[in-house]
Design a protein around this motif. Structure first.
Motif, short mmCIF file in Angstrom:
data_model
loop_
_atom_site.label_atom_id
_atom_site.label_comp_id
_atom_site.label_asym_id
_atom_site.label_seq_id
_atom_site.Cartn_x
_atom_site.Cartn_y
_atom_site.Cartn_z
N ASP A 108 0.87 -0.46 -0.62
CA ASP A 108 0.31 -0.22 -0.01
C ASP A 108 0.99 1.44 -0.05
OD1 ASP A 108 -2.68 -1.13 -0.10
OD2 ASP A 108 -2.82 -0.83 1.71
N ASN A 109 0.53 2.22 -0.75
CA ASN A 109 1.07 3.45 -0.59
C ASN A 109 -0.02 4.09 0.12
OD1 ASN A 109 2.89 3.08 -2.03
ND2 ASN A 109 2.05 3.34 -4.35
N VAL A 110 0.50 4.78 1.44
CA VAL A 110 -0.79 5.49 2.08
C VAL A 110 0.09 7.08 2.63
CG1 VAL A 110 -1.74 5.29 4.53
CG2 VAL A 110 -1.14 3.27 3.14
N TYR A 111 -1.06 7.78 2.63
CA TYR A 111 -0.86 9.45 2.45
C TYR A 111 -1.88 9.24 3.76
CZ TYR A 111 -2.34 13.81 3.28
OH TYR A 111 -2.12 15.57 3.81
N VAL A 112 -0.98 10.21 5.21
CA VAL A 112 -1.73 10.12 6.34
C VAL A 112 -1.29 12.10 6.79
CG1 VAL A 112 -0.87 9.51 8.80
CG2 VAL A 112 -1.03 7.57 7.17
N ASP A 113 -2.25 12.74 7.39
CA ASP A 113 -1.88 14.09 7.16
C ASP A 113 -1.38 14.14 8.82
OD1 ASP A 113 -4.18 12.91 9.40
OD2 ASP A 113 -5.83 14.53 8.89
N ASN A 114 -1.56 15.74 8.99
CA ASN A 114 -0.79 16.23 9.87
C ASN A 114 -1.54 16.14 11.70
OD1 ASN A 114 1.12 17.24 11.56
ND2 ASN A 114 -0.06 18.98 11.38
N SER A 115 -2.31 15.08 12.13
CA SER A 115 -3.18 15.70 12.89
C SER A 115 -2.79 14.30 14.02
CB SER A 115 -4.64 14.22 12.86
OG SER A 115 -4.51 13.17 12.39
N SER A 116 -3.17 14.51 15.91
CA SER A 116 -3.31 14.22 16.54
C SER A 116 -3.30 12.58 16.67
CB SER A 116 -3.00 14.88 17.74
OG SER A 116 -4.80 15.00 17.58
N THR A 117 -4.33 12.34 15.39
CA THR A 117 -5.18 10.88 15.77
C THR A 117 -4.42 9.92 15.19
OG1 THR A 117 -7.25 12.09 16.10
CG2 THR A 117 -6.98 9.99 15.34
N THR A 118 -3.40 10.28 13.95
CA THR A 118 -3.29 9.23 13.33
C THR A 118 -1.10 9.00 13.58
OG1 THR A 118 -2.33 11.05 11.73
CG2 THR A 118 -4.52 10.69 11.04
N ILE A 119 -0.62 9.55 14.20
CA ILE A 119 0.09 9.22 14.49
C ILE A 119 0.99 8.60 14.73
CG2 ILE A 119 0.86 12.52 15.21
CD1 ILE A 119 1.35 12.10 17.76
N TYR A 120 -0.08 7.88 15.67
CA TYR A 120 0.29 5.90 16.00
C TYR A 120 -0.11 4.87 15.06
CZ TYR A 120 -0.19 8.79 20.22
OH TYR A 120 -0.44 10.62 20.91
N LEU A 121 0.09 5.78 13.78
CA LEU A 121 -0.46 4.23 13.06
C LEU A 121 0.90 3.52 12.66
CD1 LEU A 121 -3.07 3.29 10.75
CD2 LEU A 121 -2.68 4.92 9.33
N PRO A 122 2.06 3.89 11.89
CA PRO A 122 3.21 3.32 12.23
C PRO A 122 3.59 1.64 13.40
CG PRO A 122 3.29 5.09 11.23
CD PRO A 122 2.26 5.12 12.55
N GLU A 123 3.03 2.02 14.06
CA GLU A 123 2.88 1.18 15.71
C GLU A 123 2.62 0.04 15.41
OE1 GLU A 123 2.12 1.66 20.60
OE2 GLU A 123 2.21 2.74 18.67
N TYR A 124 1.42 0.17 14.63
CA TYR A 124 0.13 -1.04 14.81
C TYR A 124 0.75 -1.92 13.18
CZ TYR A 124 -1.22 0.74 18.58
OH TYR A 124 -1.60 1.49 20.12
N ILE A 125 1.45 -1.39 12.14
CA ILE A 125 1.23 -2.05 11.18
C ILE A 125 2.67 -3.12 11.57
CG2 ILE A 125 2.40 -2.18 9.16
CD1 ILE A 125 0.18 -0.53 9.30
N SER A 126 2.33 -4.60 10.82
CA SER A 126 3.27 -5.78 11.37
C SER A 126 4.07 -5.88 10.18
CB SER A 126 2.08 -6.78 10.40
OG SER A 126 2.85 -8.26 11.02
N ASN A 127 5.58 -6.32 11.00
CA ASN A 127 6.82 -6.23 10.16
C ASN A 127 6.93 -6.65 9.19
OD1 ASN A 127 8.04 -4.57 13.35
ND2 ASN A 127 8.45 -6.48 13.81
N ASP A 128 6.45 -7.46 9.02
CA ASP A 128 6.51 -8.35 7.90
C ASP A 128 5.82 -7.78 6.64
OD1 ASP A 128 4.04 -8.99 8.34
OD2 ASP A 128 4.35 -11.21 8.12
#
Length: 270
Positions: A108-128
């Protein structure tokens, strides 16, 4: 007010905000949107500014754009810094990001905006899972660096740096974003109501958000239940441009049938 006076006023306003929306200008000058679009087209043809989807962007190097007064338009008061907003409902935002991450797929190519809600998204992406993130949020990129996940690629959109919000914005940001067509966008907002649709509070952030919404195949709006109880000052998007809303379980106390009636997939956290 005649067209010439209106255009001069628009250029003055662009000293305080690098972009202005058609909706805001039409309301501000009490004229139709078509009248504003004509004014903006003429300003672009004169080399004074650059039109974009839903509004106009300032040219920072334009010598004719000089401040004429010290007061900001009342509707353009800056929103609280993103670091301050980050402290609100942190656990709920993490839960929403965890749910959102489950919709991200390999490649996936994912756009993420500048917000306090989206900043934790990478933490929950699987390492594989290889994923490419595109963002104008410096805070998002700094937070992502903490996880040290080599499977994740991050593209930082350049532009004018806004220290209070830890983000980039402006003409350069839009130009950089034009190189990408994300298949998914994850973003937040200030408010979601049946009357005003989806709204935001920072015109700089709204400009890039609108642009990336238009370029993304699938749009996910990340919003906790409090977003359904308030309106922002700036129109961000109609419901037609959003396919999914991810929210917390407390939304059960709020009427959101205006979303499901428009066939928007409302996803609640576990």
């Amino acid at each position: 007010m005649y067209s010439l006076e209106r255009k001069k006023e628009i250029l003055k306003m662009l000293n305080y905000q690098d972009s202005l929306s058609v909706n805001y200008l039409a309301e501000h000058f009490h004229v139709s949107k078509e009248t504003i679009r004509r004014d903006l087209r003429q300003l672009e043809e004169a080399g004074k500014a650059t039109r974009m989807h839903g509004g106009i962007i300032a040219l920072p190097s334009d010598p004719s754009n000089q401040p004429a007064c010290s007061a900001l338009p009342s509707m353009l008061i800056p929103e609280p810094p993103v670091k301050d907003r980050e402290m609100n409902n942190t656990e709920i935002k993490r839960t929403i990001c965890r749910k959102a991450a489950s919709y991200i797929e390999p490649g996936d190519n994912v756009y993420v905006d500048n917000s306090s809600t989206t900043i934790y998204l990478p933490e929950y992406i699987s390492n594989d899972i290889p994923v490419t993130f595109i963002s104008n949020s410096i805070l998002f990129l700094v937070e992502a660096a903490k996880y040290n996940k080599p499977n994740l690629t991050f593209i930082c959109l350049g532009g004018i740096f806004k220290g209070a919000n830890l983000s980039t914005h402006g003409y350069i940001t839009i130009e950089n974003a034009g190189d990408y067509y994300p298949n998914k966008a994850f973003l937040s907002c200030t408010g979601i109501t049946s009357f005003r649709s989806i709204t935001d509070s920072s015109i700089e952030e709204t400009t890039i958000k609108k642009y990336m919404i238009d370029r993304s195949r699938e749009v996910f709006l990340l919003a906790d239940h409090t977003k359904f109880l308030q309106d922002g000052q700036i129109f961000l998007s109609s419901f037609d441009s959003v396919q999914h809303v991810i929210t917390d379980t407390l939304l059960d106390s709020v009427d959101y049938t205006f979303l499901t009636n428009r066939n928007i997939n409302v996803i609640s956290t576990d």
